[in-house]
Enzyme design. Structure first.
Site, PDB file in Angstrom:
ATOM      1  N   ASP A  39     -22.236 -14.915  31.299  1.00  0.00           N
ATOM      2  CA  ASP A  39     -21.070 -14.857  30.427  1.00  0.00           C
ATOM      3  C   ASP A  39     -20.055 -15.918  30.856  1.00  0.00           C
ATOM      4  O   ASP A  39     -19.714 -16.017  32.042  1.00  0.00           O
ATOM      5  CB  ASP A  39     -20.441 -13.462  30.505  1.00  0.00           C
ATOM      6  CG  ASP A  39     -19.409 -13.222  29.429  1.00  0.00           C
ATOM      7  OD1 ASP A  39     -19.536 -13.794  28.339  1.00  0.00           O
ATOM      8  OD2 ASP A  39     -18.467 -12.429  29.688  1.00  0.00           O
ATOM      9  N   HIS A  40     -19.599 -16.714  29.917  1.00  0.00           N
ATOM     10  CA  HIS A  40     -18.619 -17.772  30.193  1.00  0.00           C
ATOM     11  C   HIS A  40     -19.097 -18.736  31.278  1.00  0.00           C
ATOM     12  O   HIS A  40     -18.457 -18.909  32.317  1.00  0.00           O
ATOM     13  CB  HIS A  40     -17.261 -17.178  30.576  1.00  0.00           C
ATOM     14  CG  HIS A  40     -16.574 -16.471  29.459  1.00  0.00           C
ATOM     15  ND1 HIS A  40     -16.002 -17.124  28.389  1.00  0.00           N
ATOM     16  CD2 HIS A  40     -16.389 -15.141  29.231  1.00  0.00           C
ATOM     17  CE1 HIS A  40     -15.483 -16.235  27.545  1.00  0.00           C
ATOM     18  NE2 HIS A  40     -15.713 -15.028  28.041  1.00  0.00           N
TER      19      HIS A  40
ATOM     20  N   ASP B 208     -19.255 -21.725  27.403  1.00  0.00           N
ATOM     21  CA  ASP B 208     -17.927 -21.636  26.818  1.00  0.00           C
ATOM     22  C   ASP B 208     -17.240 -22.996  26.852  1.00  0.00           C
ATOM     23  O   ASP B 208     -16.677 -23.396  27.867  1.00  0.00           O
ATOM     24  CB  ASP B 208     -17.089 -20.596  27.566  1.00  0.00           C
ATOM     25  CG  ASP B 208     -15.703 -20.412  26.962  1.00  0.00           C
ATOM     26  OD1 ASP B 208     -15.392 -21.095  25.963  1.00  0.00           O
ATOM     27  OD2 ASP B 208     -14.934 -19.575  27.484  1.00  0.00           O
TER      28      ASP B 208
ATOM     29  N   HIS C 210     -15.758 -11.167  21.877  1.00  0.00           N
ATOM     30  CA  HIS C 210     -15.326 -11.028  23.266  1.00  0.00           C
ATOM     31  C   HIS C 210     -14.028 -10.224  23.277  1.00  0.00           C
ATOM     32  O   HIS C 210     -13.305 -10.169  22.287  1.00  0.00           O
ATOM     33  CB  HIS C 210     -15.094 -12.405  23.880  1.00  0.00           C
ATOM     34  CG  HIS C 210     -16.355 -13.139  24.200  1.00  0.00           C
ATOM     35  ND1 HIS C 210     -16.612 -13.664  25.445  1.00  0.00           N
ATOM     36  CD2 HIS C 210     -17.442 -13.431  23.450  1.00  0.00           C
ATOM     37  CE1 HIS C 210     -17.795 -14.250  25.444  1.00  0.00           C
ATOM     38  NE2 HIS C 210     -18.324 -14.124  24.229  1.00  0.00           N
TER      39      HIS C 210
END
Length: 280
Positions: free
Chosen positions: A82-83, A104, A202
């Site tokens: 994630d990210h 991201d 998100h």
């Protein structure tokens, strides 16, 4: 059930009208509880290693933890970065056994975000795994504000990057502790009218549960990221366990008491998103 990619759990969700929970992990105790919750609900789950998790535990270790849980689970489990902010970080996650990379580039100019995300998607697809990108910066509670996603830019982003999922900014905010904000449904409808890619929210903890459930069933939103409300459940359980006997010092015994409260909180999250009680 073997470990799954993001596309393998989101495409059935898109077709059948439900969403999959992307649950943000910080350690063994919560990720184990999340998988137990998914098994109890008979639903797929996405285990997510965000920046704060990676700052605490190295990616190669997290990859092994995620894969161990996935390979012994009765439901599909995705090991998701994630990210990720750099190509190097995404490569390390890939080499560590992750089955989904979220790059991201949302703070960057559109063309740069597209170019860099497309490169990560190509890397992921060549390895047989999935890629999520973000178009429109999603801000933080008490921090940087959000930049709403432009529908036309979202269409271009999805088309040129070939991502398997697209995170959008539609009133959602990271780290929000209440559920009073709500999402901009008109912007969501405008985005989904221009693209068929599964959409991701998100900062899902700030979205009212009724709206999460409704959008999971009636829109292209196939993944809600939930972290803050589950961390709050973990913190409350931990404080209660310590306060019950201030002389306790065995952390294994103390942390064990967080399992059931976190599992029950995760079950509530998963159930609201409407995944059918069956394997994909």
């Amino acid at each position: 059930m073997s470990i799954a990619t993001l596309a393998e759990v989101l495409q059935p969700a898109l077709r059948q009208g439900y969403a999959v929970a992307g649950l943000v992990t910080l350690g063994w105790e919560d990720m184990r509880a999340y998988v137990a919750a998914a098994e109890a609900e008979g639903a797929p789950v996405i285990l997510q290693a965000g920046p704060s998790c990676r700052a605490h535990t190295p990616l190669p270790v997290l990859g092994k933890m995620f894969r161990h849980l996935a390979e012994t689970a009765s439901v599909p489990v995705v090991a998701h970065l994630d990210h990720g902010y750099t190509l190097e970080e995404c490569r390390e996650a890939l080499d560590s056994g992750f089955t989904s990379l979220m790059y991201d580039g949302s703070r960057k100019p559109l063309a740069q975000n597209i170019d860099e995300t497309a490169r990560i998607a190509e890397l992921a697809h060549a390895a047989g795994i999935s890629c999520e990108g973000e178009i429109g910066f999603v801000g933080y509670s008490g921090g940087d504000g959000s930049d709403g996603t432009d529908p036309q830019e979202a269409e271009r982003f999805a088309r040129e990057t070939l991502v398997d999922a697209m995170a959008i900014s539609v009133g959602n905010v990271h780290l929000q502790q209440d559920r009073e904000g709500g999402l901009d449904e008109a912007r969501i409808r405008a985005i989904e009218a221009l693209t068929t890619v599964p959409l991701v929210i998100h900062g899902g903890s700030g979205v009212p549960v009724a709206q999460r459930s409704a959008l999971a069933h009636t829109s292209s939103i196939c993944k809600f990221n939930i972290g803050t409300e589950l961390r709050m459940a973990f913190g409350a359980a931990l404080r209660e366990a310590v306060a019950r006997d201030p002389a306790r010092f065995d952390r294994v015994a103390i942390l064990k008491e967080t399992h059931d409260p976190v599992m029950l909180a995760a079950r509530t999250v998963i159930r609201a998103l409407g995944a059918p009680n069956k394997d994909i």
